[in-house]
Write a protein that holds these residues in place. Structure first.
Motif, mmCIF file in Angstrom:
data_model
loop_
_atom_site.group_PDB
_atom_site.id
_atom_site.type_symbol
_atom_site.label_atom_id
_atom_site.label_comp_id
_atom_site.label_asym_id
_atom_site.label_seq_id
_atom_site.Cartn_x
_atom_site.Cartn_y
_atom_site.Cartn_z
ATOM 1 N N SER A 48 118.291 81.280 84.547
ATOM 2 C CA SER A 48 119.568 80.660 84.912
ATOM 3 C C SER A 48 119.488 79.931 86.246
ATOM 4 O O SER A 48 120.372 79.118 86.557
ATOM 5 C CB SER A 48 120.661 81.726 84.977
ATOM 6 N N LEU A 49 118.452 80.197 87.038
ATOM 7 C CA LEU A 49 118.313 79.501 88.310
ATOM 8 C C LEU A 49 118.003 78.016 88.133
ATOM 9 O O LEU A 49 118.148 77.246 89.081
ATOM 10 C CB LEU A 49 117.227 80.164 89.164
ATOM 11 N N ARG A 50 117.607 77.610 86.946
ATOM 12 C CA ARG A 50 117.425 76.173 86.698
ATOM 13 C C ARG A 50 118.752 75.442 86.903
ATOM 14 O O ARG A 50 118.793 74.375 87.520
ATOM 15 C CB ARG A 50 116.896 75.937 85.277
ATOM 16 N N GLU A 51 119.834 76.030 86.357
ATOM 17 C CA GLU A 51 121.155 75.431 86.541
ATOM 18 C C GLU A 51 121.566 75.455 88.007
ATOM 19 O O GLU A 51 122.165 74.504 88.515
ATOM 20 C CB GLU A 51 122.195 76.163 85.690
ATOM 21 N N ALA A 56 125.087 68.649 94.794
ATOM 22 C CA ALA A 56 126.267 68.687 95.667
ATOM 23 C C ALA A 56 126.084 69.650 96.822
ATOM 24 O O ALA A 56 126.213 70.861 96.649
ATOM 25 C CB ALA A 56 127.505 69.080 94.863
ATOM 26 N N GLY A 57 125.763 69.129 97.974
ATOM 27 C CA GLY A 57 125.832 69.898 99.208
ATOM 28 C C GLY A 57 124.681 70.805 99.539
ATOM 29 O O GLY A 57 124.610 71.336 100.644
ATOM 30 N N GLY A 58 123.746 71.029 98.601
ATOM 31 C CA GLY A 58 122.668 71.973 98.860
ATOM 32 C C GLY A 58 123.173 73.402 98.781
ATOM 33 O O GLY A 58 124.352 73.662 98.514
ATOM 34 N N GLY A 59 122.280 74.362 98.997
ATOM 35 C CA GLY A 59 122.693 75.753 98.935
ATOM 36 C C GLY A 59 121.523 76.689 99.129
ATOM 37 O O GLY A 59 120.370 76.249 99.258
ATOM 38 N N THR A 60 121.802 77.975 99.143
ATOM 39 C CA THR A 60 120.797 79.001 99.408
ATOM 40 C C THR A 60 120.695 79.955 98.227
ATOM 41 O O THR A 60 121.716 80.445 97.731
ATOM 42 C CB THR A 60 121.146 79.794 100.683
ATOM 43 N N ILE A 61 119.470 80.198 97.786
ATOM 44 C CA ILE A 61 119.180 81.180 96.743
ATOM 45 C C ILE A 61 118.522 82.387 97.396
ATOM 46 O O ILE A 61 117.568 82.242 98.162
ATOM 47 C CB ILE A 61 118.245 80.578 95.665
ATOM 48 N N GLY A 94 107.600 77.039 91.167
ATOM 49 C CA GLY A 94 107.234 76.344 89.937
ATOM 50 C C GLY A 94 108.436 75.820 89.188
ATOM 51 O O GLY A 94 108.417 74.707 88.638
ATOM 52 N N MET A 95 109.513 76.606 89.175
ATOM 53 C CA MET A 95 110.746 76.177 88.511
ATOM 54 C C MET A 95 111.321 74.945 89.202
ATOM 55 O O MET A 95 111.762 73.988 88.538
ATOM 56 C CB MET A 95 111.759 77.326 88.529
ATOM 57 N N ALA A 96 111.355 74.953 90.542
ATOM 58 C CA ALA A 96 111.896 73.815 91.288
ATOM 59 C C ALA A 96 111.075 72.560 91.058
ATOM 60 O O ALA A 96 111.617 71.447 91.034
ATOM 61 C CB ALA A 96 111.945 74.153 92.782
ATOM 62 N N ALA A 97 109.767 72.714 90.879
ATOM 63 C CA ALA A 97 108.883 71.558 90.726
ATOM 64 C C ALA A 97 108.832 71.039 89.294
ATOM 65 O O ALA A 97 108.706 69.824 89.073
ATOM 66 C CB ALA A 97 107.471 71.913 91.183
ATOM 67 N N ASN A 98 108.959 71.940 88.308
ATOM 68 C CA ASN A 98 108.659 71.550 86.926
ATOM 69 C C ASN A 98 109.831 71.626 85.960
ATOM 70 O O ASN A 98 109.793 70.986 84.914
ATOM 71 C CB ASN A 98 107.529 72.442 86.389
ATOM 72 N N ASP A 99 110.867 72.407 86.280
ATOM 73 C CA ASP A 99 111.926 72.642 85.297
ATOM 74 C C ASP A 99 113.175 71.803 85.513
ATOM 75 O O ASP A 99 114.094 71.836 84.693
ATOM 76 C CB ASP A 99 112.321 74.122 85.291
ATOM 77 N N VAL A 100 113.253 71.090 86.644
ATOM 78 C CA VAL A 100 114.377 70.184 86.867
ATOM 79 C C VAL A 100 113.844 68.810 87.248
ATOM 80 O O VAL A 100 112.755 68.686 87.813
ATOM 81 C CB VAL A 100 115.339 70.700 87.968
ATOM 82 N N TYR A 141 118.790 67.341 86.911
ATOM 83 C CA TYR A 141 119.169 68.007 85.667
ATOM 84 C C TYR A 141 118.039 68.912 85.163
ATOM 85 O O TYR A 141 116.865 68.754 85.540
ATOM 86 C CB TYR A 141 119.532 66.984 84.593
ATOM 87 N N VAL A 142 118.421 69.891 84.338
ATOM 88 C CA VAL A 142 117.443 70.777 83.707
ATOM 89 C C VAL A 142 116.671 69.945 82.700
ATOM 90 O O VAL A 142 117.244 69.436 81.731
ATOM 91 C CB VAL A 142 118.147 71.971 83.027
ATOM 92 N N THR A 143 115.388 69.790 82.922
ATOM 93 C CA THR A 143 114.572 68.853 82.152
ATOM 94 C C THR A 143 114.680 69.101 80.659
ATOM 95 O O THR A 143 114.842 68.157 79.865
ATOM 96 C CB THR A 143 113.102 68.944 82.599
#
Length: 578
Positions: free
Chosen positions: A38-41, A49-54, A79-85, A119-121
């Motif tokens: 769900s972190l892809r979303e 919008a605005g950035g954020g912290t995980i 890996g998710m940040a680089a490849n899944d969006v 967007y989620v690729t």
């Protein structure tokens, strides 16, 4: 996009515990079973919008640190940040130690407007682009995605040819006045051309099917009745008797006035301004040797907000069913227009003279050379001066600045109906015993009212950037305000407010529970808290004494009194605690 210094992890988590909730720019996951899909979303949301912290490795109930494989989580999240969006989400990913356990933190950076949407690729652009609202994450609509894509180029909807209309649908007098002004001011560009050729060169017409047809910008500005082709491209003005739309007045009426302003842009603006003016109260003020009528809202503010809305609203096909709405309430003036901000526009930077972006370049150019009525002034300046003029005018009038609320669907500007320097505020500033400049007085009054202040705020009042920095730095030196952040992202808080925030963050979980139990104006005894907290009298008494020491709670009687009760403070900066 502007980046601000991130809040330290320990402070951030203490704030989460204090509020018992996640703000819209923070996502907490236990991640005990690995990096959640769900972190892809979430990556899409924060990038759009605005950035954020995980934060990974914390419970989402009380934000307690867990035993997790932090190394594996960091690798998976990267890996998710680089490849899944798409485009890849950017930001720092770190492993941090919190309360003896390793957790993972990623600070996602908002993407540049020309890169959005993220967007989620696997879901595709029109199904996998997300944004966060108060109700949770939601997919962006096709209209909203189109507005984001619009930022990558110069929109040309105002240049669109209206094939159903002909040149005969334009007002000859309006066209003649405009062409006369243009050809006299810039004769070299139109020498030897007849009127049809001049109109074509100026973007007012284009040939389709062997005949000239007006562009949308020309039809809106010079059309005899543009609403024949676009019924909703107009302005509505509503005066309401109560502060909430739909609530009737005591005698039953829901509207004091309800006006639909049709016609070309100049006519719509004149009628809308007249409609607002006749529904405003006014008072006679003596200035010099004459008498001047002063309205609730300066007419210059009303005019600039309406011109700005007409010039910068969205004219794409998806927005042509929406009009510009003006609502005059007893406590505020609201101007609402379709479409969000275009380009690199951030309301926090309004006041900075460099902030300007035209969604409708042709229309803006036409309006800058089109007279408003017979007064000789142009409909618009096309110099990015509209909002700065609003800010300066309200500042000179001693009024609270406007509030800007925008999403991808609309822009809403609200001008509150109250003065900035009320007797209460003036009394508080006088109690400080400081020799302050007018700009500093206005700054403190603005902060007292709960508004944000940045260097750009003072620039909006017409103060040079270097002078604004000097005024704010002096307030910091005097100990009246505190600077938060740095560079362009710096903002300022009242020193008392900043100190109270630090006191809240320093509380234990049980002390926060006591504070949440108390409400301003309600007295409680120690016995009222023992059962809800599940601890003994001595423990509750010690926590209450700590809250008194922090200035957050007051007692009604001496420590040994049987009638001693406790109340949460509810004071504003500079005022005595009850």
């Amino acid at each position: 996009m502007m980046e601000e210094s991130p809040v330290e992890t320990e402070t951030l988590i203490r704030t989460l515990r204090l509020t018992s909730a996640e703000p819209t720019d923070v996502e907490v996951k236990a991640a005990s079973g690995g990096c959640p899909r769900s972190l892809r979303e979430t990556l899409s949301v924060f990038s759009n919008a605005g950035g954020g912290t995980i934060l990974l490795g914390l419970t989402d109930s009380d934000f307690t640190a867990l035993d997790v494989d932090a190394d594996a989580l960091r690798t998976a999240l990267a890996g998710m940040a680089a490849n899944d969006v798409t485009p890849p989400a950017r930001g720092s990913i770190e492993i941090e130690l919190f309360e003896g356990r390793r957790i993972v933190r990623m600070d996602v950076i908002e993407m540049d407007p020309v890169e959005k949407p993220c967007y989620v690729t696997a879901q595709g652009r029109y199904s996998g682009s997300y944004i966060r609202t108060a109700d949770g994450d939601r997919r962006l609509s096709h209209y909203e995605i189109d507005r984001l894509l619009e930022n990558r180029t110069q929109p040309e909807f105002d240049r669109e040819v209206v094939a159903e209309a002909s040149v005969e649908d334009l007002d000859p007098g309006l066209i003649a006045a405009y062409l006369d002004r243009i050809t006299q001011a810039r004769p070299r560009g139109f020498a030897g051309l007849d009127q049809a050729a001049v109109m074509n060169r100026l973007g007012l017409t284009a040939t389709r099917g062997g005949a000239p047809h007006p562009t949308l910008a020309a039809l809106l500005t010079f059309g005899a009745y543009p609403q024949q082709f676009f019924p909703q491209l107009n302005i509505t003005v509503v005066a309401l008797p109560t502060p909430r739309m739909g609530d009737p007045a005591p005698n039953g009426e829901r509207f004091l006035d309800n006006i639909t302003c049709d016609g070309p842009i100049g006519t719509m603006l004149s009628d809308a301004i007249a409609g607002v003016t006749r529904n405003m109260t006014r008072a006679a003020v003596i200035e010099g040797t004459g008498r001047v009528d002063r309205y609730e809202y300066p007419l210059e503010v009303v005019r600039e907000l309406l011109v700005n809305a007409v010039m910068h609203r969205d004219y794409s096909p998806g927005a042509r069913g929406s009009q510009i709405q003006v609502e005059l309430y007893p406590d505020r003036l609201v101007v609402r227009s379709p479409g969000g901000f275009y380009g690199l526009v951030d309301p926090a930077d309004f006041g900075d003279p460099a902030v300007s972006s035209s969604r409708n370049a042709l229309l803006a150019r036409i309006l800058a050379d089109t007279p408003l009525g017979g007064r000789g002034e142009m409909l618009a300046e096309n110099r990015g001066s509209g909002i700065p003029t609003v800010l300066r005018t309200l500042h000179r009038a001693g009024r609270v600045p406007p509030e800007f609320h925008a999403d991808l669907r609309r822009v809403e500007v609200t001008v509150p109906h109250h003065a900035l320097l009320t007797p209460e505020v003036v009394g508080w500033i006088d109690s400080l015993g400081q020799d302050l400049s007018q700009a500093q007085i206005q700054t403190l009054a603005l902060l007292y009212s709960g508004k944000a202040v940045r260097n750009q705020t003072l620039q909006g009042w017409g103060i040079h950037a270097a002078d604004a920095t000097r005024e704010l730095t002096d307030l910091v030196r005097r100990g009246l305000v505190v600077k938060v952040g740095d560079r362009r992202g710096a903002s300022y808080l009242l020193a008392d407010t900043a100190a109270e925030t630090q006191r809240l963050l320093a509380l234990t979980a049980r002390q926060r529970a006591i504070l949440n139990f108390l409400t301003p104006g309600m007295d409680v005894a120690v016995g009222d808290l023992i059962e809800p907290l599940g601890v003994g009298r001595a423990t509750v008494t010690n926590d209450l004494n700590a809250l008194i020491e922090a200035g957050l709670v007051v007692a009604s009687a001496p420590p040994r009194s049987k009638n001693r009760t406790y109340r949460r403070t509810n004071s504003k900066p500079g005022k005595a605690t009850p």
